[in-house]
Design an enzyme around this catalytic site. Structure first.
Site, mmCIF file in Angstrom:
data_model
loop_
_atom_site.group_PDB
_atom_site.id
_atom_site.type_symbol
_atom_site.label_atom_id
_atom_site.label_comp_id
_atom_site.label_asym_id
_atom_site.label_seq_id
_atom_site.Cartn_x
_atom_site.Cartn_y
_atom_site.Cartn_z
ATOM 1 N N SER A 1 1.251 -5.498 7.988
ATOM 2 C CA SER A 1 0.339 -4.549 8.597
ATOM 3 C C SER A 1 -0.471 -5.229 9.700
ATOM 4 C CB SER A 1 -0.590 -4.046 7.495
ATOM 5 O OG SER A 1 -1.141 -2.810 7.819
ATOM 6 N N GLY B 1 2.999 -0.659 10.078
ATOM 7 C CA GLY B 1 2.417 -1.959 10.400
ATOM 8 C C GLY B 1 1.973 -2.153 11.832
ATOM 9 N N GLY C 1 0.570 4.070 9.285
ATOM 10 C CA GLY C 1 -0.645 4.582 8.649
ATOM 11 C C GLY C 1 -1.820 4.301 9.557
ATOM 12 N N ARG C 2 -2.148 2.999 9.656
ATOM 13 C CA ARG C 2 -3.280 2.550 10.479
ATOM 14 C C ARG C 2 -3.213 3.096 11.911
ATOM 15 N NH1 ARG C 2 -5.719 -2.549 9.485
ATOM 16 N NH2 ARG C 2 -3.819 -3.085 8.369
ATOM 17 N N ARG D 1 -12.918 -4.666 4.346
ATOM 18 C CA ARG D 1 -11.954 -5.440 5.129
ATOM 19 C C ARG D 1 -12.502 -6.756 5.697
ATOM 20 N NH1 ARG D 1 -9.516 -4.030 9.119
ATOM 21 N NH2 ARG D 1 -7.491 -4.839 8.495
ATOM 22 N N TYR E 1 -10.239 -9.628 4.270
ATOM 23 C CA TYR E 1 -9.236 -10.170 5.205
ATOM 24 C C TYR E 1 -9.853 -10.898 6.399
ATOM 25 C CZ TYR E 1 -6.897 -6.122 3.024
ATOM 26 O OH TYR E 1 -6.426 -5.180 2.163
ATOM 27 N N CYS F 1 -25.817 -6.437 -3.140
ATOM 28 C CA CYS F 1 -26.440 -7.664 -3.638
ATOM 29 C C CYS F 1 -25.459 -8.810 -3.562
ATOM 30 C CB CYS F 1 -26.899 -7.456 -5.063
ATOM 31 S SG CYS F 1 -28.499 -6.706 -5.064
ATOM 32 N N GLU F 2 -25.092 -9.190 -2.365
ATOM 33 C CA GLU F 2 -24.085 -10.218 -2.201
ATOM 34 C C GLU F 2 -24.165 -10.769 -0.776
ATOM 35 O OE1 GLU F 2 -20.552 -9.310 -4.277
ATOM 36 O OE2 GLU F 2 -19.311 -10.523 -2.961
ATOM 37 N N TYR G 1 -7.922 2.218 5.829
ATOM 38 C CA TYR G 1 -8.313 1.267 4.784
ATOM 39 C C TYR G 1 -9.831 1.061 4.750
ATOM 40 C CZ TYR G 1 -3.331 0.655 5.346
ATOM 41 O OH TYR G 1 -1.989 0.903 5.459
HETATM 42 N N1 LLP Z 1 4.707 1.454 4.467
HETATM 43 C C1 LLP Z 1 4.524 0.646 3.414
HETATM 44 C C2 LLP Z 1 5.609 0.484 2.445
HETATM 45 C C3 LLP Z 1 3.311 -0.043 3.260
HETATM 46 O O1 LLP Z 1 3.150 -0.851 2.220
HETATM 47 C C4 LLP Z 1 2.296 0.134 4.216
HETATM 48 C C5 LLP Z 1 1.015 -0.561 4.076
HETATM 49 C C6 LLP Z 1 2.511 1.011 5.291
HETATM 50 C C7 LLP Z 1 3.746 1.639 5.390
HETATM 51 C C8 LLP Z 1 1.490 1.299 6.338
HETATM 52 O O2 LLP Z 1 1.114 0.196 7.069
HETATM 53 P P1 LLP Z 1 0.181 0.414 8.355
HETATM 54 O O3 LLP Z 1 0.970 1.178 9.364
HETATM 55 O O4 LLP Z 1 -1.009 1.183 7.925
HETATM 56 O O5 LLP Z 1 -0.167 -0.950 8.796
HETATM 57 N N2 LLP Z 1 -5.416 -2.792 3.167
HETATM 58 C C9 LLP Z 1 -4.843 -3.560 4.250
HETATM 59 C C10 LLP Z 1 -3.510 -3.007 4.677
HETATM 60 C C11 LLP Z 1 -2.533 -2.974 3.557
HETATM 61 C C12 LLP Z 1 -1.298 -2.261 3.950
HETATM 62 C C13 LLP Z 1 -0.462 -1.971 2.774
HETATM 63 N N3 LLP Z 1 0.760 -1.323 3.087
HETATM 64 C C14 LLP Z 1 -5.818 -3.579 5.417
HETATM 65 O O6 LLP Z 1 -6.920 -3.056 5.275
HETATM 66 O O7 LLP Z 1 -5.529 -4.178 6.457
#
Ligand code: LLP
Length: 435
Positions: A209, A247, A291-292, A333, A337, A364-365, A394
């Protein structure tokens, strides 16, 4: 970074409504989502896929994990794309939003029996199988339901994507999927083909991602196509589908350049075509799962400043701590990360000199930091509003109730109108779970 209807003038506004008005009407912290921008981004990815792959365009599956609620599921349905869900919870929201089950793809490295049963009973289009155990479970449940379930196999093509370790997913040493290099993928193919209740449609890989550049995506596509060729050689038929995952990187800071849908899809179509030509394969239908890149830039978080404190560091440097009314419970995040964000004063213009500041939350951190280092006007005082852009992905979806802080509302804004689509949690909501 900002969504298309955000204007930064004397004060920040979105779709014609000022930050001050939004704070007054909906309280802070809140997430504000630009509905038109969300729809436009979803359409842009769909259009890019269609234009680059033409008759071989599969489906854009919006990755619900980035952010989902029932109203956003309705937008996905309206736009006409598909959705990737990775739990029974996300599946329930997709169905509640009226998304056609055939356009739902179920993911997960440890799907429960109940989740698989629900998915098959609902008629989801695709289940992406992640383990040998799951082949057996999905086959048994589909057979019991008298169905032939379409499946993809999730593969790890051994690509080291250049991103944070926790969000890279396709190297060998991960929990996800079947490794191509070790032969596990081949064992999985053989196992799937022993079940008449499963129809193997093709392969899936998601390399990670927040990825920039196209090389990792191209490499991954090439390895999946290599396996499609091996499949053709062995079974004398071709598999019709590849899902290349999500991603695609977005801009979080001034100067960041987001991955452009048309460009990355074009690069991928060239890579897919070249690899298929090399192996003498028909071009499979290509699906993706952003997604993002769809939801990330569509939201900002609005906070109110509560306290301001100055410290002098050992080296004589000065730092100002600006505390706002949210923090790591609505944006984990930065702590998780090391993700970086920016912010601007949203309720007024300041001509004051800038001072080195740290934006922190109310938890509190010590690690409750939203922005580690940023120059902000030195006349910022309690009651001022700060907007943090690009929190759509996210952010709310990874929000917690740490310190029993209720999770913020999500407010959709469009054409001068704003409405709550996820209400703010209340103290009663928090107490409701306690027995
Ligand atoms: N497809 C699968 C199988 C995935 O596991 C993911 C994300 C996506 C698509 C979508 O990825 P995107 O286009 O959103 O990058 N929490 C982390 C990101 C974890 C992503 C997990 N899988 C963050 O805040 O950066």
């Amino acid at each position: 970074m900002w969504s298309s209807s955000v204007k930064i003038g004397a004060e920040l506004s979105i779709a014609g409504i000022t930050a001050k008005q939004l704070a007054k009407d909906f309280g802070t912290p809140s997430f504000f989502i630009d509905e038109a921008d969300f729809r436009a981004r979803a359409l842009a990815w769909n259009e890019a896929l269609q234009q680059s792959f033409g008759p071989h365009a599969g489906t854009v599956y919006y990755a619900a994990k980035a952010f989902i609620c029932t109203e956003v599921a309705r937008w996905i349905k309206d736009v006409g794309i598909g959705i990737d869900v990775c739990t029974g919870g996300e599946l329930a929201v997709a169905l509640a939003g009226g998304i056609e089950p055939a356009k739902i793809e179920l993911h997960g490295n440890n799907k429960s029996v109940a989740e698989i049963e629900k998915a098959i009973a609902s008629g989801v289009g695709i289940i992406v199988i992640d383990s040998l155990y799951e082949i057996q479970t999905v086959a048994t449940i589909a057979a019991r339901a008298n169905k032939v379930q379409r499946v993809l196999l999730r593969l790890t093509p051994g690509v080291e994507a250049h991103t944070h370790e926790s969000i890279a997913t396709a190297h060998e040493d991960v929990k996800f999927g079947f490794s191509i290099a070790s032969g596990a993928a081949w064992d999985a193919i053989a196992a799937v083909n022993t079940h008449s209740s499963l129809e193997l449609r093709g392969f899936h890989a998601h390399i990670g991602s927040q990825i920039f550049g196209y090389e990792s995506f191209e490499l991954s596509a090439g390895r999946l196509i290599g396996l499609l060729a091996r499949y053709r050689d062995e079974f004398k038929k071709e598999l019709p589908e590849l899902d290349l995952g999500g991603g695609y990187g977005i801009a979080y800071l001034p100067g960041d350049v987001a991955v452009a849908p048309a460009e990355v899809m074009h690069a991928l179509s060239v890579a897919v075509t070249n690899n298929c030509t090399l192996h003498g394969l028909k071009i499979p239908n290509i699906s993706i799962e952003p997604g993002r890149a769809i939801v990330g830039p569509t939201m900002f978080t609005l906070y109110e400043v509560g306290t301001v404190k100055d410290v002098t560091l050992e080296n004589g440097m000065h730092r100002r701590y600006i505390s706002v009314d949210g923090g790591m419970s609505d944006n984990i995040r930065p702590s998780l990360y090391g993700a970086e964000y920016t912010t601007i004063l949203a309720n007024r213009i300041s001509s004051a000199a800038h001072t080195s500041s740290r934006l922190v939350g109310k938890h509190c951190e010590t690690g409750d930091i939203i922005i580690r280092e940023i120059d902000l006007p030195e006349d910022i005082v309690p009651g001022d509003l700060l907007a943090v852009p690009a929190t759509g992905a996210y952010g709310r979806s990874m929000a917690s109730n740490y310190n029993h802080v209720p999770r913020p509302s999500v407010v959709a804004v469009k054409d001068g109108k704003a409405r709550v689509i996820v209400r703010r949690e209340s103290i009663e909501d928090l107490l409701a779970l306690d027995i």
